[in-house]
Design a protein around this motif. Structure first.
Motif, PDB file in Angstrom:
ATOM      1  N   LYS A  56       0.832  -1.195   0.000  1.00 36.68           N
ATOM      2  CA  LYS A  56       0.000   0.000   0.000  1.00 36.68           C
ATOM      3  C   LYS A  56       0.872   1.253   0.000  1.00 36.68           C
ATOM      4  O   LYS A  56       2.013   1.232   0.460  1.00 36.68           O
TER       5      LYS A  56
ATOM      6  N   ILE B 272       0.189   5.119 -11.454  1.00 35.28           N
ATOM      7  CA  ILE B 272       1.209   4.082 -11.598  1.00 35.28           C
ATOM      8  C   ILE B 272       1.647   4.019 -13.055  1.00 35.28           C
ATOM      9  O   ILE B 272       0.816   3.953 -13.969  1.00 35.28           O
TER      10      ILE B 272
ATOM     11  N   TYR C 164      -3.647   4.082  -1.110  1.00 36.47           N
ATOM     12  CA  TYR C 164      -3.765   3.312  -2.344  1.00 36.47           C
ATOM     13  C   TYR C 164      -3.320   1.873  -2.082  1.00 36.47           C
ATOM     14  O   TYR C 164      -2.202   1.649  -1.612  1.00 36.47           O
TER      15      TYR C 164
ATOM     16  N   PHE D 216       5.122   4.605  -8.824  1.00 36.91           N
ATOM     17  CA  PHE D 216       3.958   5.343  -8.332  1.00 36.91           C
ATOM     18  C   PHE D 216       4.369   6.796  -8.205  1.00 36.91           C
ATOM     19  O   PHE D 216       5.353   7.121  -7.546  1.00 36.91           O
TER      20      PHE D 216
ATOM     21  N   ASP E 299       6.478  -5.172  -9.331  1.00 35.97           N
ATOM     22  CA  ASP E 299       5.137  -5.673  -9.060  1.00 35.97           C
ATOM     23  C   ASP E 299       5.115  -7.198  -9.002  1.00 35.97           C
ATOM     24  O   ASP E 299       6.153  -7.858  -9.122  1.00 35.97           O
TER      25      ASP E 299
ATOM     26  N   ILE F  35      -2.036  -1.302  -3.701  1.00 33.04           N
ATOM     27  CA  ILE F  35      -1.418  -1.639  -4.984  1.00 33.04           C
ATOM     28  C   ILE F  35      -1.649  -3.103  -5.342  1.00 33.04           C
ATOM     29  O   ILE F  35      -1.919  -3.429  -6.492  1.00 33.04           O
TER      30      ILE F  35
END
Length: 368
Positions: free
Chosen positions: A256, A297, A264, A292, A284, A266
């Protein structure tokens, strides 16, 4: 009176004729005819020790001598320069010099803030916006070495201050957080001391105007722009604060990002990530390299590079196609595909060398 930033893009290099050149917002100026002994790059100034050991500061288009050979060391951030003459500590800001202490061995510098221990008066003090503020007579810490140790880049839930694993003070651009001798958690913010917690916190990290911390009840909180928000009732697995942003992996294994008073989520993964000025660079769940930036993103590569630099709203790296790439303020640029010998990111300015000691500077889509 508040801090009025006069920051502008700067970079510096030594030409093939061994002349010291400064790139100043698109203008290239010859500053010295001989190679300096030491150089620092700030956002608004370039301090350096010239070939004759004179300490000078380049600022607003000109180089000015500060002293003749007395300076042993200096540091530079966005807006200020600190330097030491023997044990005396000085700060330079916007053309003005202030003697902070005649005897100082411990200090830390932020963008517009210096926290230091005055060895004469035996107390910790803070310099901010041209003024000096008293903080504490003593700070917590098992040893002098870990009081100002800020080498930890990511705080894990297995770490705590009481065991000596984490420092008891951290300073960022405009804010300082610390544990005092009574184990109370305090924040120095805009010239005032905020009595944040009266019991020893487990850990904390600082950004430009924000502090993330795990309190005595192991709740995860963020102090941002003068307001405290409880983010979670459990400590995160790991977290890092940056300028106006906090990235963390929660106890539920979700990655997050807290930015601009919004949270946010993620994804459900524990990434490698780096937090800097308004940017979070991370890998990721599929291995892609992403950034970010201010609520959005951006995908940079389909793999996570082993070496990249993050700075002022920017991320730079050389990709597998040997292209020097720059992400800055939401835009992605292919800077050059030449065989670059060395390159450097000065905030959001890329300087690179190729060929027979040839230098180029790239800034906001333009090469100089």
């Amino acid at each position: 009176m508040g801090i009025q930033a006069e920051a502008q893009p700067l970079s510096a290099y030594t030409s093939f004729q061994n002349q010291f050149m400064v790139w100043d917002n698109g203008m290239i100026r010859k500053v010295e005819y001989l190679v300096p002994l030491q150089v620092g790059i700030g956002r608004s100034a370039i301090p350096y020790i010239d070939n004759s050991r004179n300490f000078k500061i380049y600022y607003q288009g000109a180089s000015r001598k500060v002293n003749d050979g007395f300076t042993q060391a200096f540091q530079v951030t966005d807006n200020i320069v600190t330097y030491q003459n023997s044990k005396a500590l000085f700060v330079w800001e916007r053309g003005n010099t202030t003697n902070l202490s005649k005897y100082c061995e411990q200090f830390y510098i932020g963008d517009s803030l210096v926290v230091f221990f005055d060895g004469v008066q035996r107390e910790f003090r803070a310099y901010y916006d041209g003024r000096i503020f008293p903080i504490e007579g003593f700070l917590a810490g098992n040893s002098v070495s870990n009081i100002f140790d800020t080498s930890t880049t990511s705080i894990r839930n297995s770490m705590d201050i009481s065991s000596g694993q984490l420092p008891s003070i951290k300073v960022s651009d405009n804010i300082a957080a610390y544990v005092n001798y009574a184990n109370q958690f305090r924040i120095f913010y805009h010239g005032e001391i905020v009595e944040q917690e009266n019991y020893l916190v487990n850990s904390f990290d600082v950004g430009r105007n924000n502090v993330a911390y795990v309190d005595a009840n192991r709740e995860f909180k963020i102090f941002s722009n003068g307001k405290t928000t409880t983010i979670d009732n459990f400590p995160p697995y790991t977290y890092t604060a940056g300028d106006n942003v906090v990235a963390y992996v929660g106890y539920d294994n979700y990655f997050k990002i807290y930015y601009n008073d919004s949270l946010y989520t993620i994804g459900y993964f524990q990434p490698d990530f780096v937090v800097k000025d308004n940017v979070v660079a991370f890998q990721d769940a599929t291995g892609y390299f992403k950034v970010f930036y201010k609520g959005q993103i951006y995908t940079l590569e389909s793999y996570y590079p082993t070496d990249f630099k993050a700075g002022y709203n920017s991320v730079a790296y050389v990709n597998r196609a040997n292209v020097l790439r720059l992400f800055t303020e939401g835009d992605i640029y292919d800077v050059t595909n030449a065989d670059v010998a060395t390159w450097r990111l000065d905030y959001d300015v890329i300087q690179y060398r190729f060929g027979a000691n040839m230098f180029k500077v790239f800034y906001k889509g333009k090469t100089y």
